[in-house]
Design a protein around this motif. Sequence first.
Motif, PDB file in Angstrom:
ATOM      1  N   ALA A  94       0.818  -1.209   0.000  1.00 29.91           N
ATOM      2  CA  ALA A  94       0.000   0.000   0.000  1.00 29.91           C
ATOM      3  C   ALA A  94       0.852   1.261   0.000  1.00 29.91           C
ATOM      4  O   ALA A  94       0.501   2.261  -0.644  1.00 29.91           O
ATOM      5  N   CYS A  95       1.983   1.238   0.716  1.00 28.03           N
ATOM      6  CA  CYS A  95       2.866   2.408   0.724  1.00 28.03           C
ATOM      7  C   CYS A  95       3.462   2.644  -0.656  1.00 28.03           C
ATOM      8  O   CYS A  95       3.573   3.785  -1.114  1.00 28.03           O
ATOM      9  N   SER A  96       3.833   1.553  -1.334  1.00 31.30           N
ATOM     10  CA  SER A  96       4.345   1.684  -2.691  1.00 31.30           C
ATOM     11  C   SER A  96       3.257   2.211  -3.630  1.00 31.30           C
ATOM     12  O   SER A  96       3.492   3.128  -4.428  1.00 31.30           O
ATOM     13  N   ALA A  97       2.049   1.646  -3.517  1.00 25.58           N
ATOM     14  CA  ALA A  97       0.953   2.067  -4.387  1.00 25.58           C
ATOM     15  C   ALA A  97       0.554   3.516  -4.136  1.00 25.58           C
ATOM     16  O   ALA A  97       0.258   4.263  -5.076  1.00 25.58           O
ATOM     17  N   PHE A  98       0.543   3.942  -2.884  1.00 31.60           N
ATOM     18  CA  PHE A  98       0.144   5.308  -2.552  1.00 31.60           C
ATOM     19  C   PHE A  98       1.049   6.329  -3.240  1.00 31.60           C
ATOM     20  O   PHE A  98       0.589   7.379  -3.703  1.00 31.60           O
ATOM     21  N   TYR A  99       2.348   6.014  -3.331  1.00 35.09           N
ATOM     22  CA  TYR A  99       3.285   6.943  -3.969  1.00 35.09           C
ATOM     23  C   TYR A  99       3.515   6.634  -5.450  1.00 35.09           C
ATOM     24  O   TYR A  99       4.439   7.163  -6.065  1.00 35.09           O
ATOM     25  N   GLY A 100       2.651   5.776  -6.022  1.00 36.37           N
ATOM     26  CA  GLY A 100       2.735   5.506  -7.452  1.00 36.37           C
ATOM     27  C   GLY A 100       3.846   4.555  -7.845  1.00 36.37           C
ATOM     28  O   GLY A 100       4.370   4.636  -8.959  1.00 36.37           O
TER      29      GLY A 100
END
Length: 510
Positions: A94-100
């Motif tokens: 989720a942290c990776s996805a949140f920052y694209g």
Amino acid sequence: MIELCELLKNWPCTAKGGDFRALVSGVTDHSAEVIPGSVFVARKGRSASGLDHIQEALHNGAVAVVTDISRPPALPQGVSAISVPDAADFLAYACSAFYGHPSRELTVFAVTGTNGKTTTTRFIGQLLKACGIRAAVIGTLGVWIDGRKAPLQTPPMTTLPPAHLHRVLRYCADEGVTHIAMEASSLGLSGRRLDHCSIDYGIFLNIGTDHHAEHGGEEAYLRAKGRLSGLAGKIILNADDPAVLSITGNRRPVMTFGERHGGDTHLRIDDDGKGDWVLAAGDALTVIRTPVEGRHNRLNVAAAFASLMAAGFNMSELCRNASCLSLPEGRMQEAEGAGIRVFVDYAHTPDALEAVLSALSSLCTGRLISVFGCGGDRDREKRPQMGRVAGEYSDSVWVTSDNPRSEEPARIISDIMAGLENTPAFVRAETDRERAIRGAIYEAEPGDIVLIAGKGHEEIQISKSSSRPFSDFRTALHFLGEREAESGASGGDSRVQTTDRFWYDGSGME
């Protein structure tokens, strides 16, 4: 910003309540970092559970709470309750996805090993800059871009947690950085901090004794290190270290490095006997000059070269730029005064201490004096090992406190002393680190070398439940200056005099 439903759409989960169109302002597993609109991941840590901090997260404005337990707690109306198979795994994703997914836009080198991570990543960054590549180095010393400290607030951790890591990677990508060299610690790997980070090259330096207690034993420590081989697209190995070969399983490395001979994909480094180093890859052999000392740093240079050659950089171009290499703060960092050379180094494992002392013994024309301790609440088995190493290489040893944490310094020193008993060194125990450094510097004569080991770049000393500002390097500079001033005023040399081989300061020692 990203909608909650977008964050969840590619992840197995069940969710109820709240607004799935809510804009997410961040993802974190630390309730104190929650801001209005955050997703709070209540994962279980090594010493605490996020479930105990849900109320604080809600108070701070969390719009969703993620758990991996069968019966998640009831949440207020308007807050989404999300259940996933593995909260730590989801946090990293989720942290990776949140920052694209910024790591996908970068070429990432991740370096693991008991010793040398900070130096090797710094070498990779310096060589990339010399080759005209905009690069960032992430690790123990913070975030550096093109050799300058980046204006980013990050926790003082070797491997950043996912919420901070992907924020930093996004910042780097937006700043035009194309290559990343970062440290991958055993705790970071076992804690899943690098999961869902696109790692192109995993570099394995060495395996020694450290963090065994925190992992629950040596086998768990080795498994943690070995996780990098499954996360990295390609791996680069120290072929001289059998433990490295064992933890990477059946994966074939794209490059190896070491001091032994190998094939076309092996980079050999050695001393030519004239003060220069020889690099050999296949039939190509090059003599290079670097301003760094020590066999251990020779291997760190080889690791950096092999990593960049695996990424397509030309060996001859790298060799031309070898003169740019310099050690990080707190690694063989030198101060000099009154004819005495003082080195400050982060060496806090038996292997690292031996490597540094071996390097310094080849430079020393007088006596070699060591000052070191061991951290509290950490691996006790390495303490006598470090004592033995210090006693075998040093003429004089001052055993002192490192970061004693909750342990009594006298107990830690006693453990170290067990390894010093049958060594020829003159030994002193002084629980006060500042007094020990002063004693060693005042004991030294022109031509002697003093090594202050264990804390390196660190700016604090942790004892009980508090910490105080403390820098080995600044302390050494102070006493070198003090001694020079006293010597100049008196025309003589002020020295610490002792009569017994073992000397104690009386602070709880027998």
